[in-house]
Scaffold this motif. Structure first.
Motif, PDB file in Angstrom:
ATOM      1  N   TYR A   1       3.723   0.650   7.348  1.00 62.31           N
ATOM      2  CA  TYR A   1       3.471   0.275   8.739  1.00 62.31           C
ATOM      3  C   TYR A   1       4.562   0.848   9.629  1.00 62.31           C
ATOM      4  CZ  TYR A   1       7.229  -3.160   8.538  1.00 62.31           C
ATOM      5  OH  TYR A   1       8.465  -3.752   8.415  1.00 62.31           O
ATOM      6  N   CYS A   2       4.277   0.888  10.917  1.00 63.88           N
ATOM      7  CA  CYS A   2       5.264   1.237  11.931  1.00 63.88           C
ATOM      8  C   CYS A   2       4.805   0.633  13.251  1.00 63.88           C
ATOM      9  CB  CYS A   2       5.407   2.751  12.068  1.00 63.88           C
ATOM     10  SG  CYS A   2       6.765   3.245  13.162  1.00 63.88           S
TER      11      CYS A   2
ATOM     12  N   PHE B   1      -0.834   0.850  10.436  1.00 62.27           N
ATOM     13  CA  PHE B   1      -0.777   0.197   9.128  1.00 62.27           C
ATOM     14  C   PHE B   1      -1.633   0.996   8.162  1.00 62.27           C
ATOM     15  CE2 PHE B   1       0.238  -3.346  11.886  1.00 62.27           C
ATOM     16  CZ  PHE B   1       1.198  -4.043  11.183  1.00 62.27           C
ATOM     17  N   VAL B   2      -1.206   1.047   6.911  1.00 60.84           N
ATOM     18  CA  VAL B   2      -2.059   1.539   5.838  1.00 60.84           C
ATOM     19  C   VAL B   2      -2.270   0.346   4.918  1.00 60.84           C
ATOM     20  CG1 VAL B   2      -2.323   3.104   3.882  1.00 60.84           C
ATOM     21  CG2 VAL B   2      -1.202   3.903   5.967  1.00 60.84           C
ATOM     22  N   ILE B   3      -3.546  -0.031   4.770  1.00 57.32           N
ATOM     23  CA  ILE B   3      -3.872  -1.245   4.026  1.00 57.32           C
ATOM     24  C   ILE B   3      -4.998  -0.986   3.017  1.00 57.32           C
ATOM     25  CG2 ILE B   3      -3.141  -2.801   5.866  1.00 57.32           C
ATOM     26  CD1 ILE B   3      -6.115  -3.120   6.639  1.00 57.32           C
ATOM     27  N   ARG B   4      -4.990  -1.826   1.980  1.00 56.98           N
ATOM     28  CA  ARG B   4      -6.121  -1.865   1.048  1.00 56.98           C
ATOM     29  C   ARG B   4      -6.788  -3.225   1.253  1.00 56.98           C
ATOM     30  NH1 ARG B   4      -4.539   0.138  -4.131  1.00 56.98           N
ATOM     31  NH2 ARG B   4      -3.195  -1.670  -4.289  1.00 56.98           N
ATOM     32  N   ILE B   5      -8.097  -3.219   1.359  1.00 54.22           N
ATOM     33  CA  ILE B   5      -8.852  -4.428   1.657  1.00 54.22           C
ATOM     34  C   ILE B   5      -9.071  -5.236   0.379  1.00 54.22           C
ATOM     35  CG2 ILE B   5     -10.992  -5.352   2.638  1.00 54.22           C
ATOM     36  CD1 ILE B   5      -9.229  -3.669   4.613  1.00 54.22           C
ATOM     37  N   ASN B   6      -8.689  -6.515   0.422  1.00 51.56           N
ATOM     38  CA  ASN B   6      -8.927  -7.426  -0.700  1.00 51.56           C
ATOM     39  C   ASN B   6     -10.171  -8.259  -0.500  1.00 51.56           C
ATOM     40  OD1 ASN B   6      -6.579  -6.605  -1.935  1.00 51.56           O
ATOM     41  ND2 ASN B   6      -5.375  -8.316  -1.186  1.00 51.56           N
TER      42      ASN B   6
ATOM     43  N   VAL C   1      -0.392  10.296   5.216  1.00 46.12           N
ATOM     44  CA  VAL C   1      -0.466   9.249   6.244  1.00 46.12           C
ATOM     45  C   VAL C   1       0.773   8.362   6.191  1.00 46.12           C
ATOM     46  CG1 VAL C   1      -1.747   7.213   7.033  1.00 46.12           C
ATOM     47  CG2 VAL C   1      -2.983   9.279   6.397  1.00 46.12           C
ATOM     48  N   ILE C   2       1.226   8.019   5.004  1.00 47.40           N
ATOM     49  CA  ILE C   2       2.442   7.201   4.869  1.00 47.40           C
ATOM     50  C   ILE C   2       3.622   7.921   5.519  1.00 47.40           C
ATOM     51  CG2 ILE C   2       4.137   6.326   3.207  1.00 47.40           C
ATOM     52  CD1 ILE C   2       1.682   5.650   1.380  1.00 47.40           C
ATOM     53  N   GLN C   3       3.772   9.207   5.238  1.00 44.20           N
ATOM     54  CA  GLN C   3       4.862   9.972   5.842  1.00 44.20           C
ATOM     55  C   GLN C   3       4.704  10.057   7.363  1.00 44.20           C
ATOM     56  OE1 GLN C   3       6.116  13.545   3.213  1.00 44.20           O
ATOM     57  NE2 GLN C   3       4.031  13.022   2.619  1.00 44.20           N
ATOM     58  N   TYR C   4       3.500  10.329   7.816  1.00 41.63           N
ATOM     59  CA  TYR C   4       3.227  10.396   9.254  1.00 41.63           C
ATOM     60  C   TYR C   4       3.647   9.089   9.941  1.00 41.63           C
ATOM     61  CZ  TYR C   4       0.502  10.129  13.556  1.00 41.63           C
ATOM     62  OH  TYR C   4       0.127   9.948  14.862  1.00 41.63           O
TER      63      TYR C   4
END
Length: 182
Positions: free
Chosen positions: A51-52, A60-65, A114-117
């Protein structure tokens, strides 16, 4: 425009900005409160890779539960934060652009990019040192402190912590050179 439905076990880049590009965070306390609400509304519904929080937007980069509840939980988060921010700032009306954006991440290479971005956002938007930026998951991934982030999974994506750092530094150099040429 039909919005993509968030599906269980899929990974998404979720982001939005202030209406007309205006600030959605005017203090560190605003950002801390947003993260507190994020945990309140999304704990057990998503897993977070990165996140930032910037002054006028977030990522945010998320995985849906839990697909049946996550869209409503995100809406509740944004509404709760907007009400609080509006009250604090003595303002009315929409705080965020109409709908939060969502892009499904379908492969590991794109996920790493995306994480790096996201982590490099402070450098390339505000010319701030992304390595010391408080409201990003970069430092949390490097630390040993307890976290709700998928720290180990992120580190495995980059093979190890040294390569995680190297990849961020390298991408930062590439982006910096690209900006010089523009």
């Amino acid at each position: 425009m039909k919005l993509e439905i968030l599906e269980k076990d899929k990974i998404y880049h979720i982001y939005n900005r202030g209406i007309n590009g205006e600030p959605i965070f005017t203090s560190d306390e605003n950002k801390r409160y947003f993260l507190k609400l994020y945990l309140k509304y999304l704990e057990n519904k998503v897993e977070t890779f990165a996140y930032c929080l910037m002054d006028n937007h977030f990522h945010f980069v998320i995985r849906i539960n839990n697909e049946t509840e996550v869209t409503q939980a995100l809406s509740n988060l944004f509404n709760a934060y907007a009400k609080s921010f509006n009250k604090q700032q003595n303002r009315t009306g929409s705080l965020f652009e109409k709908h939060f954006k969502r892009i499904q991440i379908e492969n590991e290479e794109y996920l790493k990019n995306v994480i790096q971005y996201i982590h490099l956002n402070p450098k390339h938007h505000l010319d701030m040192d992304y390595k010391s930026f408080t409201f990003s998951s970069y430092l949390t991934i490097l630390s040993n402190k307890a976290t709700n982030l998928l720290r180990n999974e992120v580190i495995r994506l980059f093979e190890d912590i040294d390569n995680f750092i190297y990849c961020h530094d390298f991408k930062n150099e590439v982006l910096s050179e690209k900006q010089k040429l523009e």
